[in-house]
Design an enzyme around this catalytic site. Structure first.
Site, PDB file in Angstrom:
ATOM      1  N   HIS A 105       2.008   1.296 -13.953  1.00  0.00           N
ATOM      2  CA  HIS A 105       2.193   0.746 -12.509  1.00  0.00           C
ATOM      3  C   HIS A 105       0.763   1.139 -11.949  1.00  0.00           C
ATOM      4  O   HIS A 105       0.043   2.023 -12.251  1.00  0.00           O
ATOM      5  CB  HIS A 105       3.454   1.508 -11.865  1.00  0.00           C
ATOM      6  N   ASP A 107       0.476   1.098  -8.291  1.00  0.00           N
ATOM      7  CA  ASP A 107       0.523   1.901  -7.048  1.00  0.00           C
ATOM      8  C   ASP A 107       0.368   3.326  -7.282  1.00  0.00           C
ATOM      9  O   ASP A 107       0.845   3.986  -8.305  1.00  0.00           O
ATOM     10  CB  ASP A 107       1.953   1.537  -6.303  1.00  0.00           C
ATOM     11  N   ASP A 168      -1.680   8.975 -12.107  1.00  0.00           N
ATOM     12  CA  ASP A 168      -0.503   8.601 -12.030  1.00  0.00           C
ATOM     13  C   ASP A 168      -0.458   7.182 -11.405  1.00  0.00           C
ATOM     14  O   ASP A 168      -0.414   7.329 -10.052  1.00  0.00           O
ATOM     15  CB  ASP A 168       0.379   9.395 -11.604  1.00  0.00           C
ATOM     16  N   GLU A 202       6.234   1.018  -8.244  1.00  0.00           N
ATOM     17  CA  GLU A 202       7.013   2.017  -9.136  1.00  0.00           C
ATOM     18  C   GLU A 202       7.475   3.220  -8.553  1.00  0.00           C
ATOM     19  O   GLU A 202       8.560   3.755  -8.635  1.00  0.00           O
ATOM     20  CB  GLU A 202       6.240   2.506 -10.469  1.00  0.00           C
ATOM     21  N   GLU A 203       6.450   3.535  -7.521  1.00  0.00           N
ATOM     22  CA  GLU A 203       6.725   5.115  -6.872  1.00  0.00           C
ATOM     23  C   GLU A 203       7.625   5.062  -6.093  1.00  0.00           C
ATOM     24  O   GLU A 203       8.343   5.876  -5.510  1.00  0.00           O
ATOM     25  CB  GLU A 203       5.348   5.561  -6.391  1.00  0.00           C
ATOM     26  N   ASP A 225       2.692   6.059 -19.198  1.00  0.00           N
ATOM     27  CA  ASP A 225       2.884   6.789 -17.706  1.00  0.00           C
ATOM     28  C   ASP A 225       3.313   8.198 -18.020  1.00  0.00           C
ATOM     29  O   ASP A 225       4.173   8.890 -17.159  1.00  0.00           O
ATOM     30  CB  ASP A 225       3.781   6.172 -16.943  1.00  0.00           C
ATOM     31  N   HIS A 407       1.147  13.371  -7.886  1.00  0.00           N
ATOM     32  CA  HIS A 407       1.425  12.997  -6.477  1.00  0.00           C
ATOM     33  C   HIS A 407       0.952  14.297  -5.815  1.00  0.00           C
ATOM     34  O   HIS A 407       1.604  14.835  -4.373  1.00  0.00           O
ATOM     35  CB  HIS A 407       3.211  13.302  -6.072  1.00  0.00           C
TER      36      HIS A 407
HETATM   37 ZN   LIG Z   1       4.107   7.081 -12.877  1.00  0.00          ZN
END
Ligand SMILES: [Zn+2]
Length: 436
Positions: A105, A107, A168, A202-203, A225, A407
């Site tokens: 992903h 994003d 990520d 995705e997030e 991922d 994150h």
């Molecule tokens: Zn991820």
């Protein structure tokens, strides 16, 4: 800046016996340069937005990836209106090999800023604290990041202290892009049709909402991922959302004696009675939980929103029943009040789908071993794009991308782990061809 093939030397041309080839000594990786470039593009998704993709800026990375893929020679690469990148590396073998798809992903999480990321490469990590220069209170210590003990002598990439890094999942994106580059430039690596998919959003749980499974036409998928090098994940939580609506009885507070049954107070009692041993803060491994995520209301009506998680679908029902039993017990003291519980399916453990196709995990584990890593099969206490793809007809495991502390401002990845992920992808392509 986009990366074109001419920037990278091709170190080997004619290698006939690749099965246990240690790629790290024979190919010139491009993964780090690509990664350092991608993280500077802000691709934060937005859960409040109703558009697809949720933020237009995610397409900036999508367009760059399409450009780079076309320069490499992947001519069908394109970005669709919803922000998905699709591409195909055509088969170079006579054999009839199932189409496999690699997915990451684009994003980054809304939890932490992804604007103006300044990546820093800390060469030859020796275990000392890594102090991030733009906010020296952000210190990456081995004591807090267990996997750092496996990184001695490697090169660690971090952000500068005020943003997340975006490993990520831009580590996964860069790994897949490097693998595409290597596959095109090394025709001696035999493979079937390889499909590439880069997703937005995705997030925020919408990563596969607009994906065209027919167009992908793949038999098996691998999301890149996951966390530590060597890990492969074949299990996610099963997830439900539950809404408990409490109907109380309101009356003028000055004349409420014996009449009022406050929905707010009932809600408070119910939350207080939730079993501590079934809370996220007190569970780990394969244990499930009940987690109140929101509460609102007034005297007449109150609502508690829960998320319920477990690896087994049966146990999810038991957790919902636990909420019902607590509500029944509390309401015994409030004869005029009632409640309703609405349970909604969110996603299901992909293992149920993956178990029907054992060779997908087998080949994945074999590829990790051929990349000279210890292969470890794990479960994720969450969901991935792959869990929903698996139920849409594309069984999809998750493979490590090397991302850590995602994150957060302390997010990091190592150069060597990303290279191992590229090797794993190349081995996977070869194994599917070899076994077909
Ligand atoms: Zn991820």
């Amino acid at each position: 800046m986009s990366i074109c093939t001419a920037n990278y030397p091709i170190l080997f041309q004619n290698i006939h016996f690749l099965k246990y080839m240690n790629f790290s000594q024979t190919i010139a990786f491009t993964v780090t340069e690509r990664f350092l470039n991608y993280v500077t593009i802000d691709t934060q998704s937005d859960p409040e937005s109703t558009s697809y993709p949720s933020t237009e800026k995610q397409k900036n990375l999508g367009r760059l990836l399409v450009d780079e893929l076309q320069q490499i020679g992947v001519i069908d690469a394109h970005l669709d209106e919803y922000g998905y990148v699709y591409a195909t590396i055509p088969s170079n073998t006579e054999k009839n090999v199932p189409v496999i798809c690699f997915c990451s992903h684009m994003d980054t999480s809304p939890d932490c800023s992804g604007a103006g990321v300044k990546p820093i490469v800390h060469k030859n990590y020796q275990g000392a604290d890594i102090v991030l220069p733009d906010d020296p209170s952000q210190v990456i210590r081995m004591a807090d990041h267990a996997d750092l003990k496996n990184q001695l002598g490697k090169d660690i990439i971090t952000a500068s202290g005020t943003t997340l890094l975006g490993a990520d999942n831009k580590a996964g994106v860069a790994e897949i892009m490097d693998a595409c580059y290597q596959l095109i430039n090394h025709p001696e690596i035999k493979h079937g049709d390889i499909r590439i998919l880069f997703t937005p959003d995705e997030e925020i749980g919408r990563g596969v909402d607009k994906v065209d499974i027919k167009k992908l036409g793949a038999y098996a998928g691998y999301t890149m991922d996951g966390e530590s090098a060597g890990n492969m994940e074949n299990e996610t939580f099963s997830a439900d959302g539950a809404k408990l609506i409490i109907h109380g009885i309101s009356s003028h507070p000055g004349f409420a004696k014996g009449k009022m049954e406050s929905a707010i107070k009932i809600a408070g009692l119910i939350v207080a009675m939730l079993p501590f041993e079934l809370s996220p803060e007190n569970t780990e491994g394969m244990e499930g939980f009940i987690h109140p995520v929101g509460i609102s209301g007034h005297v007449e009506e109150a609502t508690i929103d829960f998320i319920i998680r477990d690896f087994e679908d049966d146990k999810l029902n038991r957790l919902a029943n636990e909420i019902r039993q607590i509500a029944d017990e509390v309401l015994e003291d409030f004869p005029g009040a009632t409640y309703e519980l609405q349970v909604k399916e969110q996603y299901r453990n992909m293992k149920a789908m993956l178990d029907k196709h054992p060779q997908i995990v087998e080949y994945g584990m074999e590829a990790i071993k051929r990349a000279a890593l210890e292969a470890k099969l794990c479960s994720i206490r969450g969901g991935t794009d792959g869990s929903r793809l698996s139920f849409m007809g594309l069984p999809c495991h998750n493979i490590f991308a090397g991302e850590h502390a995602f994150h957060s401002k302390q997010e990091w990845v190592s150069v060597q782990d990303m290279q191992k992920a590229v090797e794993t992808i190349l081995h996977l392509c070869m194994i599917w061809e070899e076994k077909s």
